[in-house]
Design an enzyme around this catalytic site. Structure first.
Site, PDB file in Angstrom:
ATOM      1  N   LYS A  15      -9.683  15.023  48.261  1.00 15.14           N
ATOM      2  CA  LYS A  15     -10.468  14.409  49.344  1.00 15.14           C
ATOM      3  C   LYS A  15      -9.572  13.514  50.209  1.00 15.14           C
ATOM      4  CE  LYS A  15     -14.421  14.563  49.973  1.00 15.14           C
ATOM      5  NZ  LYS A  15     -15.288  15.499  50.739  1.00 15.14           N
ATOM      6  N   TYR A  19      -9.718  15.632  42.092  1.00 19.63           N
ATOM      7  CA  TYR A  19     -10.800  15.608  43.085  1.00 19.63           C
ATOM      8  C   TYR A  19     -10.505  14.594  44.183  1.00 19.63           C
ATOM      9  CZ  TYR A  19     -15.102  13.915  45.240  1.00 19.63           C
ATOM     10  OH  TYR A  19     -16.024  13.481  46.158  1.00 19.63           O
ATOM     11  N   THR A  71     -15.290  10.037  50.399  1.00 13.37           N
ATOM     12  CA  THR A  71     -15.733   9.280  49.223  1.00 13.37           C
ATOM     13  C   THR A  71     -14.909   8.017  49.018  1.00 13.37           C
ATOM     14  OG1 THR A  71     -15.758   9.396  46.805  1.00 13.37           O
ATOM     15  CG2 THR A  71     -14.239  10.845  47.895  1.00 13.37           C
ATOM     16  N   ASP A  72     -15.520   7.033  48.362  1.00 12.69           N
ATOM     17  CA  ASP A  72     -14.778   5.809  48.029  1.00 12.69           C
ATOM     18  C   ASP A  72     -13.673   6.075  47.008  1.00 12.69           C
ATOM     19  OD1 ASP A  72     -16.368   6.230  45.786  1.00 12.69           O
ATOM     20  OD2 ASP A  72     -17.247   4.226  45.738  1.00 12.69           O
ATOM     21  N   GLU A  73     -13.752   7.220  46.312  1.00 13.30           N
ATOM     22  CA  GLU A  73     -12.757   7.495  45.265  1.00 13.30           C
ATOM     23  C   GLU A  73     -11.347   7.646  45.824  1.00 13.30           C
ATOM     24  OE1 GLU A  73     -13.655  10.207  42.158  1.00 13.30           O
ATOM     25  OE2 GLU A  73     -15.744   9.619  42.070  1.00 13.30           O
TER      26      GLU A  73
HETATM   27  P1  NAD Z   1     -22.401  19.086  45.605  1.00 18.24           P
HETATM   28  O1  NAD Z   1     -21.393  19.572  44.616  1.00 18.24           O
HETATM   29  O2  NAD Z   1     -23.782  18.815  45.151  1.00 18.24           O
HETATM   30  O3  NAD Z   1     -22.505  20.131  46.804  1.00 18.24           O
HETATM   31  C1  NAD Z   1     -21.388  20.759  47.374  1.00 18.24           C
HETATM   32  C2  NAD Z   1     -21.883  21.945  48.204  1.00 18.24           C
HETATM   33  O4  NAD Z   1     -20.729  22.555  48.799  1.00 18.24           O
HETATM   34  C3  NAD Z   1     -22.582  23.032  47.373  1.00 18.24           C
HETATM   35  O5  NAD Z   1     -23.767  23.428  48.000  1.00 18.24           O
HETATM   36  C4  NAD Z   1     -21.564  24.164  47.325  1.00 18.24           C
HETATM   37  O6  NAD Z   1     -22.168  25.450  47.242  1.00 18.24           O
HETATM   38  C5  NAD Z   1     -20.844  23.971  48.651  1.00 18.24           C
HETATM   39  N1  NAD Z   1     -19.494  24.545  48.643  1.00 18.24           N
HETATM   40  C6  NAD Z   1     -18.540  24.399  47.688  1.00 18.24           C
HETATM   41  N2  NAD Z   1     -17.441  25.107  48.021  1.00 18.24           N
HETATM   42  C7  NAD Z   1     -17.702  25.682  49.235  1.00 18.24           C
HETATM   43  C8  NAD Z   1     -16.942  26.511  50.123  1.00 18.24           C
HETATM   44  N3  NAD Z   1     -15.710  26.892  49.808  1.00 18.24           N
HETATM   45  N4  NAD Z   1     -17.507  26.892  51.270  1.00 18.24           N
HETATM   46  C9  NAD Z   1     -18.780  26.521  51.598  1.00 18.24           C
HETATM   47  N5  NAD Z   1     -19.550  25.757  50.792  1.00 18.24           N
HETATM   48  C10 NAD Z   1     -19.012  25.338  49.624  1.00 18.24           C
HETATM   49  O7  NAD Z   1     -21.745  17.811  46.268  1.00 18.24           O
HETATM   50  P2  NAD Z   1     -22.429  16.482  46.833  1.00 18.24           P
HETATM   51  O8  NAD Z   1     -22.527  15.501  45.742  1.00 18.24           O
HETATM   52  O9  NAD Z   1     -23.617  16.853  47.612  1.00 18.24           O
HETATM   53  O10 NAD Z   1     -21.268  15.978  47.815  1.00 18.24           O
HETATM   54  C11 NAD Z   1     -21.227  16.423  49.161  1.00 18.24           C
HETATM   55  C12 NAD Z   1     -20.047  15.775  49.856  1.00 18.24           C
HETATM   56  O11 NAD Z   1     -20.169  14.366  49.806  1.00 18.24           O
HETATM   57  C13 NAD Z   1     -18.701  16.112  49.212  1.00 18.24           C
HETATM   58  O12 NAD Z   1     -17.768  16.303  50.241  1.00 18.24           O
HETATM   59  C14 NAD Z   1     -18.371  14.882  48.392  1.00 18.24           C
HETATM   60  O13 NAD Z   1     -16.981  14.708  48.284  1.00 18.24           O
HETATM   61  C15 NAD Z   1     -19.010  13.795  49.219  1.00 18.24           C
HETATM   62  N6  NAD Z   1     -19.474  12.591  48.491  1.00 18.24           N
HETATM   63  C16 NAD Z   1     -20.283  12.702  47.392  1.00 18.24           C
HETATM   64  C17 NAD Z   1     -20.757  11.553  46.765  1.00 18.24           C
HETATM   65  C18 NAD Z   1     -21.678  11.615  45.563  1.00 18.24           C
HETATM   66  O14 NAD Z   1     -21.954  10.581  44.961  1.00 18.24           O
HETATM   67  N7  NAD Z   1     -22.206  12.775  45.194  1.00 18.24           N
HETATM   68  C19 NAD Z   1     -20.373  10.295  47.253  1.00 18.24           C
HETATM   69  C20 NAD Z   1     -19.521  10.221  48.369  1.00 18.24           C
HETATM   70  C21 NAD Z   1     -19.108  11.384  48.975  1.00 18.24           C
HETATM   71  O1  DAU Z   2     -17.825   7.452  44.138  1.00 13.65           O
HETATM   72  C1  DAU Z   2     -18.252   8.611  44.792  1.00 13.65           C
HETATM   73  C2  DAU Z   2     -18.108   9.800  43.861  1.00 13.65           C
HETATM   74  O2  DAU Z   2     -19.132   9.664  42.888  1.00 13.65           O
HETATM   75  C3  DAU Z   2     -18.199  11.144  44.569  1.00 13.65           C
HETATM   76  O3  DAU Z   2     -17.113  11.270  45.445  1.00 13.65           O
HETATM   77  C4  DAU Z   2     -18.191  12.297  43.561  1.00 13.65           C
HETATM   78  O4  DAU Z   2     -18.393  13.526  44.232  1.00 13.65           O
HETATM   79  C5  DAU Z   2     -19.316  12.068  42.575  1.00 13.65           C
HETATM   80  O5  DAU Z   2     -19.280  13.075  41.579  1.00 13.65           O
HETATM   81  C6  DAU Z   2     -19.198  10.690  41.923  1.00 13.65           C
HETATM   82  O6  DAU Z   2     -18.031  10.627  41.049  1.00 13.65           O
HETATM   83  P1  DAU Z   2     -18.085   9.887  39.619  1.00 13.65           P
HETATM   84  O7  DAU Z   2     -17.018  10.440  38.778  1.00 13.65           O
HETATM   85  O8  DAU Z   2     -18.167   8.423  39.793  1.00 13.65           O
HETATM   86  O9  DAU Z   2     -19.553  10.404  39.148  1.00 13.65           O
HETATM   87  P2  DAU Z   2     -20.097  10.955  37.749  1.00 13.65           P
HETATM   88  O10 DAU Z   2     -21.578  11.079  37.900  1.00 13.65           O
HETATM   89  O11 DAU Z   2     -19.344  12.145  37.289  1.00 13.65           O
HETATM   90  O12 DAU Z   2     -19.784   9.766  36.761  1.00 13.65           O
HETATM   91  C7  DAU Z   2     -20.274   8.459  37.010  1.00 13.65           C
HETATM   92  C8  DAU Z   2     -19.751   7.557  35.895  1.00 13.65           C
HETATM   93  O13 DAU Z   2     -20.395   7.947  34.670  1.00 13.65           O
HETATM   94  C9  DAU Z   2     -18.264   7.699  35.653  1.00 13.65           C
HETATM   95  O14 DAU Z   2     -17.739   6.425  35.306  1.00 13.65           O
HETATM   96  C10 DAU Z   2     -18.170   8.644  34.458  1.00 13.65           C
HETATM   97  C11 DAU Z   2     -19.436   8.330  33.689  1.00 13.65           C
HETATM   98  N1  DAU Z   2     -20.036   9.479  32.929  1.00 13.65           N
HETATM   99  C12 DAU Z   2     -20.270  10.626  33.618  1.00 13.65           C
HETATM  100  C13 DAU Z   2     -20.819  11.719  32.979  1.00 13.65           C
HETATM  101  C14 DAU Z   2     -21.090  13.016  33.709  1.00 13.65           C
HETATM  102  C15 DAU Z   2     -20.353   9.341  31.602  1.00 13.65           C
HETATM  103  O15 DAU Z   2     -20.156   8.280  30.983  1.00 13.65           O
HETATM  104  N2  DAU Z   2     -20.913  10.421  30.951  1.00 13.65           N
HETATM  105  C16 DAU Z   2     -21.139  11.618  31.593  1.00 13.65           C
HETATM  106  O16 DAU Z   2     -21.614  12.580  30.911  1.00 13.65           O
END
Ligand code: NAD
Ligand code: DAU
Length: 342
Positions: free
Chosen positions: A155, A151, A126-128
């Site tokens: 990562k 988190y 992730t970019d985070e």
């Molecule tokens: P998500 O939370 O929707 O899905 C995570 C999945 O991992 C779930 O299906 C969960 O059951 C499984 N999981 C959790 N713990 C586990 C374990 N111990 N063993 C096996 N499976 C397990 O997450 P997502 O948003 O789909 O993100 C997927 C990946 O992409 C993550 O690694 C996250 O860091 C990365 N990522 C997410 C975003 C985003 O915006 N959502 C952006 C960049 C990177």
């Molecule tokens: O940047 C990539 C990341 O994006 C991934 O690595 C993470 O897995 C994914 O969860 C996401 O993280 P963020 O913290 O950016 O996403 P989130 O949807 O939780 O929040 C997006 C923005 O919105 C953040 O600035 C917090 C704000 N927010 C979020 C929630 C849930 C609110 O203002 N209100 C809310 O209720």
């Protein structure tokens, strides 16, 4: 060519979209989906693949080496690792599980991949991990890691272990670091599906702090395309950023959703800020564009219109989630959060 791939976390948001993407693009590949089915894993996301002889689901923990070993022993052509605890807010209240899954789970997979000579292992990151930006600048792959939440720290740790496996053992690993994704099957704890579903239920829309934190949004299918390109064509030992140059303050996203659904802005409720809330993320994706000809297909307006429509047409999907343990989560996260603005 036929390949046997392990996808971890394939029942989650990005993982399930990736499995659909790969199954469609490479119907001859055997896809093994390993997922623990935590609160975020949902096999409903993969219903369309039931009965597909080249797709198999296995329930298991990425940290459970004994359980994993036989799957590696049968021979894998590659692994794409997405399984993780992924929600920043949960990492603030329960960091241990992030260390367990995101760090120790990744190391377990790396060790087994090395033992069984898996020829390609991609860590989806992730970019985070880069931390927070001010008003200007972008994250490039050379920016030093500066994670701020449990988190992102977990990562970043996992990424360092992946790079250490390359430098120490010559393991053929790769890393992608993507910005915020949106699209179908996203768990409604994340900003966009939370706001869409709350708006449809006429519930308050909780905006953290001043609502001016900026995220760089990318449609999940464009992320899947990037993962595919890096997995097949990236240089081992390298990191590739993925992002679509779509920066928006959170409040603009919330207002866009309200407008698209014909709801009232009076639903907006400013709440106490997330502790340590990163101000701005913005990705420089020059490397993947130049080296691998990655180009996003979705412009944000179209991607959001399609996404909002998906949540409208799939209300049972998110209503089922929201009717279960989610309610306790919501009460814990938002129940005590006093309003900071009105
Ligand atoms: P998500 O939370 O929707 O899905 C995570 C999945 O991992 C779930 O299906 C969960 O059951 C499984 N999981 C959790 N713990 C586990 C374990 N111990 N063993 C096996 N499976 C397990 O997450 P997502 O948003 O789909 O993100 C997927 C990946 O992409 C993550 O690694 C996250 O860091 C990365 N990522 C997410 C975003 C985003 O915006 N959502 C952006 C960049 C990177
Ligand atoms: O940047 C990539 C990341 O994006 C991934 O690595 C993470 O897995 C994914 O969860 C996401 O993280 P963020 O913290 O950016 O996403 P989130 O949807 O939780 O929040 C997006 C923005 O919105 C953040 O600035 C917090 C704000 N927010 C979020 C929630 C849930 C609110 O203002 N209100 C809310 O209720």
């Amino acid at each position: 060519m036929k390949k046997r791939l392990l996808i971890t976390g394939g029942a989650g948001f990005i993982g399930s979209n990736l499995i659909h993407y790969l199954a469609n693009k490479y119907p001859q590949y055997e896809l093994l989906n390993l997922d623990l089915l935590t609160y975020a894993g949902n096999l409903e996301n993969l219903k369309a693949l039931e009965g597909n002889p080249n797709y198999r689901f296995v329930k298991g923990d990425v940290g459970d080496r004994q359980f994993l070993e036989p799957y590696f022993a049968t021979g894998l052509d590659g692994g794409i690792h997405l399984a993780a605890e992924s929600h920043v807010d949960r990492s603030i209240t329960q960091p241990d599980i992030f260390v367990q899954t995101n760090i120790l789970g990744t190391q377990a997979l790396l060790d087994l991949a090395r033992k069984y000579k898996v020829p390609r292992f991609l860590q989806v990151s992730t970019d985070e991990v880069y931390g927070s930006l001010g008003e200007t600048g972008y994250f490039s792959e050379t920016k030093p890691l500066a994670p701020n939440s449990p988190y992102s720290a977990s990562k970043a740790s996992a990424d360092l272990l992946v790079l250490a496996a390359y430098h120490t053992f010559g393991q053929p690993v790769l890393i992608t670091r993507c910005s915020n994704n949106y699209g179908p099957f996203q768990f409604p704890e994340k900003l966009i599906p939370l706001m869409i579903s709350n708006a449809l239920e006429e519930k308050p829309l909780p905006v953290y702090g001043d609502g001016l934190n900026v995220r760089d949004w990318l449609h999940v299918k464009d992320h899947c395309q990037g993962i595919d390109l890096v997995f097949h064509g990236g240089r081992v030992g390298e990191v590739y950023n993925i992002g679509g140059n779509n920066e928006y303050p959170n409040i603009d996203i919330v207002k866009l959703i309200i407008k698209a659904l014909g709801k009232s802005e009076s639903l907006i409720t400013y709440v106490k800020d997330r502790p340590g809330h990163d101000r701005r993320y913005a990705i420089d994706a020059t490397k993947i564009k130049k080296e691998l000809a990655w180009a996003p297909e979705y412009d944000f307006e179209r991607g959001m219109a399609i996404t909002i429509n998906w949540y409208l047409e799939n209300q049972v999907w998110w209503q089922t989630i929201k009717s279960g343990a989610y309610q306790q989560y919501y009460q814990k996260m938002y129940g005590q959060r006093e309003r900071s603005f009105s």
